[in-house]
Scaffold this motif. Structure first.
Motif, PDB file in Angstrom:
ATOM      1  N   SER A 598      39.896 -16.085  40.482  1.00  0.00           N
ATOM      2  CA  SER A 598      39.118 -17.248  40.091  1.00  0.00           C
ATOM      3  C   SER A 598      38.314 -17.735  41.288  1.00  0.00           C
ATOM      4  CB  SER A 598      40.057 -18.365  39.629  1.00  0.00           C
ATOM      5  OG  SER A 598      40.806 -18.853  40.747  1.00  0.00           O
ATOM      6  N   PRO A 599      37.333 -18.642  41.070  1.00  0.00           N
ATOM      7  CA  PRO A 599      36.593 -19.198  42.213  1.00  0.00           C
ATOM      8  C   PRO A 599      37.506 -19.831  43.259  1.00  0.00           C
ATOM      9  CG  PRO A 599      35.476 -19.735  40.168  1.00  0.00           C
ATOM     10  CD  PRO A 599      36.777 -19.088  39.784  1.00  0.00           C
ATOM     11  N   GLN A 603      38.029 -18.710  47.279  1.00  0.00           N
ATOM     12  CA  GLN A 603      37.969 -19.640  48.401  1.00  0.00           C
ATOM     13  C   GLN A 603      39.218 -19.531  49.271  1.00  0.00           C
ATOM     14  OE1 GLN A 603      35.370 -21.949  49.357  1.00  0.00           O
ATOM     15  NE2 GLN A 603      36.674 -21.826  51.163  1.00  0.00           N
ATOM     16  N   THR A 604      40.390 -19.385  48.628  1.00  0.00           N
ATOM     17  CA  THR A 604      41.640 -19.230  49.374  1.00  0.00           C
ATOM     18  C   THR A 604      41.614 -17.964  50.225  1.00  0.00           C
ATOM     19  OG1 THR A 604      42.911 -20.416  47.683  1.00  0.00           O
ATOM     20  CG2 THR A 604      44.145 -18.946  49.136  1.00  0.00           C
ATOM     21  N   LYS A 605      41.107 -16.878  49.632  1.00  0.00           N
ATOM     22  CA  LYS A 605      40.993 -15.624  50.383  1.00  0.00           C
ATOM     23  C   LYS A 605      40.058 -15.795  51.571  1.00  0.00           C
ATOM     24  CE  LYS A 605      39.438 -10.829  49.997  1.00  0.00           C
ATOM     25  NZ  LYS A 605      39.196  -9.670  49.133  1.00  0.00           N
ATOM     26  N   ARG A 606      38.929 -16.472  51.355  1.00  0.00           N
ATOM     27  CA  ARG A 606      37.985 -16.695  52.447  1.00  0.00           C
ATOM     28  C   ARG A 606      38.645 -17.469  53.582  1.00  0.00           C
ATOM     29  NH1 ARG A 606      32.642 -20.231  51.471  1.00  0.00           N
ATOM     30  NH2 ARG A 606      32.296 -18.600  49.894  1.00  0.00           N
ATOM     31  N   ASN A 607      39.379 -18.512  53.254  1.00  0.00           N
ATOM     32  CA  ASN A 607      40.035 -19.323  54.276  1.00  0.00           C
ATOM     33  C   ASN A 607      41.037 -18.510  55.081  1.00  0.00           C
ATOM     34  OD1 ASN A 607      38.558 -21.527  53.472  1.00  0.00           O
ATOM     35  ND2 ASN A 607      40.183 -22.412  52.197  1.00  0.00           N
ATOM     36  N   HIS A 638      32.727  -9.575  44.242  1.00  0.00           N
ATOM     37  CA  HIS A 638      31.795 -10.056  43.214  1.00  0.00           C
ATOM     38  C   HIS A 638      31.116  -8.885  42.511  1.00  0.00           C
ATOM     39  CE1 HIS A 638      32.252 -14.262  44.036  1.00  0.00           C
ATOM     40  NE2 HIS A 638      31.750 -14.201  45.261  1.00  0.00           N
ATOM     41  N   GLU A 639      30.695  -7.878  43.286  1.00  0.00           N
ATOM     42  CA  GLU A 639      30.002  -6.721  42.712  1.00  0.00           C
ATOM     43  C   GLU A 639      30.894  -5.972  41.727  1.00  0.00           C
ATOM     44  OE1 GLU A 639      28.862  -4.525  46.161  1.00  0.00           O
ATOM     45  OE2 GLU A 639      27.333  -5.976  46.757  1.00  0.00           O
ATOM     46  N   GLU A 651      34.176 -11.526  31.973  1.00  0.00           N
ATOM     47  CA  GLU A 651      33.449 -11.940  33.169  1.00  0.00           C
ATOM     48  C   GLU A 651      34.382 -12.702  34.101  1.00  0.00           C
ATOM     49  OE1 GLU A 651      29.381 -14.308  34.523  1.00  0.00           O
ATOM     50  OE2 GLU A 651      29.994 -14.280  32.412  1.00  0.00           O
ATOM     51  N   TYR A 652      34.582 -12.163  35.307  1.00  0.00           N
ATOM     52  CA  TYR A 652      35.424 -12.800  36.319  1.00  0.00           C
ATOM     53  C   TYR A 652      34.571 -13.145  37.537  1.00  0.00           C
ATOM     54  CZ  TYR A 652      39.389 -10.976  33.618  1.00  0.00           C
ATOM     55  OH  TYR A 652      40.295 -10.698  32.622  1.00  0.00           O
ATOM     56  N   GLU A 653      35.085 -14.060  38.342  1.00  0.00           N
ATOM     57  CA  GLU A 653      34.395 -14.423  39.572  1.00  0.00           C
ATOM     58  C   GLU A 653      34.399 -13.264  40.558  1.00  0.00           C
ATOM     59  OE1 GLU A 653      32.368 -16.877  42.349  1.00  0.00           O
ATOM     60  OE2 GLU A 653      32.696 -17.021  40.196  1.00  0.00           O
TER      61      GLU A 653
END
Length: 663
Positions: A598-599, A603-607, A638-639, A651-653
């Motif tokens: 999910s979005p 974000q958690t992965k990015r952090n 995303h790709e 459709e997933y984020e």
């Protein structure tokens, strides 16, 4: 490493059709798009051994006739395994180089001969210092020649090749720009030995060896395309997915100045030796149905249908009989009676790869799920080659496994110390210096150590020298260890579940690493036997430009093979999943488990990735991709999700992808 790898049965998988040119009609059909003879081997090791055999046969044939053997030699990573095999043949089979004269393709300019980055140094270390070649028979362009004498020097180098009788055999690699030697795009077919400016992509590819692009020389002395064409025989070596695109253009495309390797189509005695990765974009490997009748395995059907969707810009369930017939896939319609039946089959297979339960969903029907439901709580080892690959490549899945109460362990295979820039060390040391001076103002030890390390760094000490300071390496390793611990803590995994293996092959303190040894494998075996995992996650990202991922994966495969031979019962209940993400992603037709995010999870992965601060803009080994690691990971995730959506699925984020490996 050769001995270990030769016993690794896991690498001996069924592969597409490999035969030498001219063997039979079936080969000629499959290779009809190829304008250069190509031999494909399962691994780079096997291809390199074949190349070494050809070189050795030529040397011995010349010896029998009491003739000199004139070899044109290449540098870079492609011929290293070939040189290693030639050294073995010299030591174990008596292969002599007494009658050999060599001319190297190129050399950086300007560069001192004794620099660890010079091709003079490379050739001595990789071949010449280990065989009985006469020093006077070795010719390598001089990176120190005076600028005013460059033109004359290049002419004399060309003349020396002619006076030696010309090259009997030229060995080549291929750069991602299509360069052979340092003949970059735009080089003319009639060019001869000269000074050239390096292409930007070539410099980026060399940056890892030089400790950053700012250290790479901007020029080189190189034999020209015309010089290479004077060779009686040419062998070009290419390994890995990273070379696949340019190999395809050189072999199957038109002859273009923009792709100097394509000129080789006009040579009367040339051959490409490739591993499966480098051959993966050739038609007979990528789309074999276009060049001949194929065995329609489930995997190949999925690949063909996904390719068709991309070609006609339709989701799977909208493909028609006409779409299949118009694009060379009518045979599938005949086999399955209608496009609808093929569509449903492939759609369901892709649908069944998607799961939010990477460790298996308890109390659920698992007959169409990628992972089994039992045991409900699994013991899991995530192998991370560097101390950030876990969160970069599968941070979302790692978080899911932790939150779903599996017993998760992360094993960092190497320290990653050389990827920490010197200024990062100084930043940490400056903090501790001030901190301890505040606490202990009369103790000068910290200040003295700080001055010593700062002096070493400011006077040029770094990974691109041979004089490595072990204290700085230790500091760099601790920085990366601390970042990895912080990232896992953010995801909810405690430090007691982290294992820093520091495999010995990597811990040289230099960019050049040692060969994989049994000691490395034993460290992995010990951890596996301690945890007895139900799941293993390993990095299958073989486009890693500095090769550590490849060696780390080989170490895991070999460890599993050896454990299997010892009949450890727990291995029967262990599944191995391979991830990618830092440098590339699995093609959708190969994906066997797709974990959506999910979005908020993105974000958690990015952090978690951002906890690895030393690997942001200061990381010296990003390859030719200027994006930060978190940006690469998000774009790829995303790709993958977008491709699933375009094929008509949900459709997933973002999606993280995995392929199962069966030892």
């Amino acid at each position: 490493m050769e001995t270990i790898l030769e016993t690794n049965e896991s690498l001996k998988k069924n592969q597409p059709y490999f035969k030498k040119p001219g063997d039979d009609f079936e080969y000629s059909q499959l290779a009809r798009e190829e304008r250069i003879p190509v031999e494909i081997f399962q691994t780079a090791e096997k291809g390199s051994i074949e190349a070494a055999k050809e070189v050795a046969e030529l040397i011995r044939e010349k010896q029998k006739n009491n003739e000199t053997c004139v070899l044109g030699l290449a540098t870079g990573s492609s011929p290293i395994r070939m040189y290693r095999e030639l050294i073995r043949m010299h030591r174990e089979e008596g292969l002599s180089f007494q009658n050999v004269v060599t001319f190297n393709l190129d050399e950086y300019y300007p560069i001192p001969k004794n620099s660890v980055h010079s091709y003079n140094y490379f050739m001595k270390e990789m071949l010449f210092d280990h065989v009985d070649i006469k020093p006077e028979n070795i010719h390598i362009p001089d990176g120190e020649v005076d600028k005013s004498k460059l033109k004359e020097y290049c002419q004399n180098y060309e003349k020396a090749i002619d006076e030696a009788g010309g090259l009997d055999l030229q060995v080549l690699g291929i750069g991602r720009t299509g360069h052979i030697g340092f003949n970059e795009p735009g080089s003319h077919m009639n060019s001869y030995t000269r000074v050239v400016t390096l292409d930007d992509l070539t410099m980026h590819d060399a940056a890892e060896d030089f400790g950053g692009i700012h250290n790479v020389p901007k020029g080189a002395i190189t034999m020209g395309v015309g010089s290479i064409f004077k060779a009686k025989k040419i062998i070009l070596l290419a390994w890995g997915d990273k070379k696949a695109s340019i190999v395809q253009k050189a072999v199957e495309g038109k002859v273009l100045d923009e792709i100097p390797a394509s000129f080789l189509q006009r040579h009367e005695n040339v051959k490409f030796i490739l591993d499966l990765g480098a051959a993966s974009e050739l038609t007979r490997i990528k789309s074999p149905w276009k060049v001949g009748s194929v065995d329609w395995t489930p995997s190949l059907i999925k690949k063909a249908v996904i390719n068709l969707c991309s070609t006609v810009n339709k989701p799977i369930l909208k493909l028609t009989d006409k779409d299949y017939n118009d694009n060379g896939l009518g045979e599938l319609v005949v086999l399955y009676k209608s496009a609808y039946d093929v569509n449903i089959k492939v759609f369901n297979e892709l649908q069944n790869t998607i799961t939010g339960w990477p460790g298996g969903k308890p109390n659920a029907d698992d007959s169409k799920r990628p992972e089994r439901k039992d045991p409900a709580q699994k013991r899991v080892i995530v192998f991370s080659p560097h101390p950030d690959d876990d969160v970069i490549s599968m941070g979302g899945t790692l978080k899911r496994l932790i939150d779903q109460n599996h017993d998760v362990h992360v094993a960092y295979q190497v320290s990653g110390n050389i990827a920490v820039a010197n200024h990062e060390v100084m930043r940490y040391l400056s903090f501790f210096k001030k901190y301890f001076e505040e606490l202990y103002p009369k103790d000068s030890l910290v200040s003295e150590e700080y001055k010593k390390i700062k002096n070493y760094i400011t006077t040029g000490g770094d990974i691109h020298t041979e004089n490595i300071n072990p204290e700085i390496l230790k500091a760099k390793g601790l920085i990366r260890q601390g970042e990895a611990t912080s990232a896992c803590d953010y995801l909810g995994l405690g430090a007691e579940k982290l294992h820093f293996l520091n495999l010995p092959f990597y811990e040289t303190g230099k960019i050049k690493k040692n060969n994989l040894s049994q000691q490395d494998v034993d460290i992995i075996k010990e951890l596996l036997r301690e945890i007895k995992p139900h799941q293993i996650y390993a990095a299958g990202d073989l486009m890693d430009p500095h090769g550590t991922h490849r060696v780390c994966l080989e170490a895991i495969f070999i460890a599993l093979d050896q454990i299997k031979k010892d009949s450890d019962d727990w291995l029967n209940d262990c599944w191995v999943w391979m991830y990618r993400g830092a440098w590339q992603e699995w093609p959708v037709n190969e994906i066997e488990m797709a974990v959506p995010m999910s979005p908020m999870e993105v974000q958690t992965k990015r952090n978690a990735i951002l906890r690895h601060q030393s690997q942001m803009e200061s990381a010296p080994f990003k390859g030719g991709d200027s994006r930060l690691f978190w940006q690469r990971a998000e774009d790829r995730n995303h790709e993958t999700a977008e491709i699933y959506n375009q094929l008509g699925l949900a459709e997933y984020e973002a999606i993280e992808a995995f392929v199962r490996y069966i030892p």
